[in-house]
Design a protein around this motif. Structure first.
Motif, PDB file in Angstrom:
ATOM      1  N   UNK A 116       0.831  -1.205   0.000  1.00  0.00           N
ATOM      2  CA  UNK A 116       0.000   0.000   0.000  1.00  0.00           C
ATOM      3  C   UNK A 116       0.864   1.252   0.000  1.00  0.00           C
ATOM      4  N   UNK A 117       1.902   1.265   0.830  1.00  0.00           N
ATOM      5  CA  UNK A 117       2.780   2.433   0.926  1.00  0.00           C
ATOM      6  C   UNK A 117       3.424   2.740  -0.420  1.00  0.00           C
ATOM      7  N   UNK A 118       3.846   1.716  -1.137  1.00  0.00           N
ATOM      8  CA  UNK A 118       4.485   1.915  -2.441  1.00  0.00           C
ATOM      9  C   UNK A 118       3.519   2.510  -3.462  1.00  0.00           C
ATOM     10  N   UNK A 119       2.231   2.283  -3.262  1.00  0.00           N
ATOM     11  CA  UNK A 119       1.229   2.776  -4.216  1.00  0.00           C
ATOM     12  C   UNK A 119       0.674   4.147  -3.850  1.00  0.00           C
ATOM     13  N   UNK A 120       1.076   4.676  -2.706  1.00  0.00           N
ATOM     14  CA  UNK A 120       0.572   5.972  -2.269  1.00  0.00           C
ATOM     15  C   UNK A 120       1.456   7.087  -2.806  1.00  0.00           C
ATOM     16  N   UNK A 121       0.849   8.212  -3.135  1.00  0.00           N
ATOM     17  CA  UNK A 121       1.556   9.349  -3.699  1.00  0.00           C
ATOM     18  C   UNK A 121       1.497  10.513  -2.714  1.00  0.00           C
ATOM     19  N   UNK A 122       2.669  10.958  -2.260  1.00  0.00           N
ATOM     20  CA  UNK A 122       2.755  12.108  -1.355  1.00  0.00           C
ATOM     21  C   UNK A 122       1.873  11.936  -0.120  1.00  0.00           C
TER      22      UNK A 122
ATOM     23  N   UNK B  90     -10.618 -11.420  -7.764  1.00  0.00           N
ATOM     24  CA  UNK B  90     -10.185 -10.608  -8.908  1.00  0.00           C
ATOM     25  C   UNK B  90     -10.002  -9.147  -8.504  1.00  0.00           C
ATOM     26  N   UNK B  91      -8.988  -8.523  -9.057  1.00  0.00           N
ATOM     27  CA  UNK B  91      -8.657  -7.150  -8.658  1.00  0.00           C
ATOM     28  C   UNK B  91      -9.823  -6.173  -8.825  1.00  0.00           C
ATOM     29  N   UNK B  92     -10.566  -6.188  -9.951  1.00  0.00           N
ATOM     30  CA  UNK B  92     -11.692  -5.247 -10.077  1.00  0.00           C
ATOM     31  C   UNK B  92     -12.752  -5.446  -8.990  1.00  0.00           C
ATOM     32  N   UNK B  93     -12.982  -6.699  -8.619  1.00  0.00           N
ATOM     33  CA  UNK B  93     -13.969  -6.983  -7.575  1.00  0.00           C
ATOM     34  C   UNK B  93     -13.481  -6.450  -6.231  1.00  0.00           C
TER      35      UNK B  93
ATOM     36  N   UNK C 125      -3.057  -2.315  -8.270  1.00  0.00           N
ATOM     37  CA  UNK C 125      -3.391  -3.254  -9.345  1.00  0.00           C
ATOM     38  C   UNK C 125      -2.438  -3.102 -10.521  1.00  0.00           C
ATOM     39  N   UNK C 126      -2.114  -1.863 -10.892  1.00  0.00           N
ATOM     40  CA  UNK C 126      -1.186  -1.628 -11.997  1.00  0.00           C
ATOM     41  C   UNK C 126       0.191  -2.197 -11.685  1.00  0.00           C
TER      42      UNK C 126
END
Length: 209
Positions: A134-140, A167-170, A199-200
């Motif tokens: 989660x931390x890696x996906x957070x911006x600023x 599944x990621x979308x779910x 997800x990306x």
């Protein structure tokens, strides 16, 4: 209400209340989970209403005490707007509490119990790795600056993506729905953005088929 949706909600509301060893967590502890969930929801409603009332009072006082200067009036309006947003969040949580009888009844179903325990146990066991993703996906932003409820929504969603085969979308859509019920005004948008970046990253790291 779908059983897995109830399981996610039960897990979300219980996570902060339970500090036991995840290996010892069992379906027999569900009554404790339900009590913990109700306690959390009640506290969230009370805190939300108190915050809204306080902000509304401050805005009202500012309006009454202002000398019609533009800066005072604008400041008071901003306070009142914030109070309205806080009140809306609190109302959403009150609405959720109205559904407690159904929530409690459905929480006693075996499949709901099983998946809730699975979520809680996995989040507890893999918390460090989940928080890193989660931390890696957070911006600023920093994870520890988020409201507890937002952190747990993100952890549940990433847990479902990485460990529980959802599944990621779910997982993302379910997290957004939880955020709409329990987070602040912009919470669901923020959570949606973070999870889409998660997800990306997962797609980039996955080997090509």
């Amino acid at each position: 209400m779908q059983s897995r949706r109830i399981s996610r909600e039960l897990a979300l509301l219980s996570l902060s209340q339970l500090s036991g060893n995840p290996e010892k967590l069992s379906e027999q502890q569900i009554p404790e989970l339900i009590v913990a969930a109700i306690r959390t929801l009640s506290t969230e409603v009370k805190d939300g209403l108190e915050a809204a009332a306080g902000e509304l009072q401050r805005g009202s006082d500012r309006l009454l005490n202002s000398e019609t200067r533009a800066i005072d009036v604008q400041s008071a309006r901003a306070m009142v707007k914030e109070a309205i947003e806080l009140t809306q969040t609190a109302i959403n949580r009150v609405g959720a509490s109205v559904e407690l009888p159904e929530f409690i009844q459905l929480s006693n179903q075996k499949d709901v119990r099983h998946y809730a325990v699975q979520i809680i146990g996995t989040v507890n066991a893999q918390r460090a790795e989940l928080d890193e993703v989660i931390t890696q996906a957070m911006v600023d932003w920093q994870l520890n600056r988020l409201a507890r409820i937002d952190r747990d929504i993100l952890r549940i969603a990433v847990c479902e993506m990485k460990y529980l085969g959802i599944p990621e979308p779910v997982a993302i859509n379910e997290a957004v729905e939880l955020a709409k019920r329990y987070s602040g005004e912009e919470g669901h948008r923020f959570i949606n953005g973070v999870l889409r970046r998660v997800s990306d990253r997962v797609k980039v790291q996955s080997p090509l088929s």
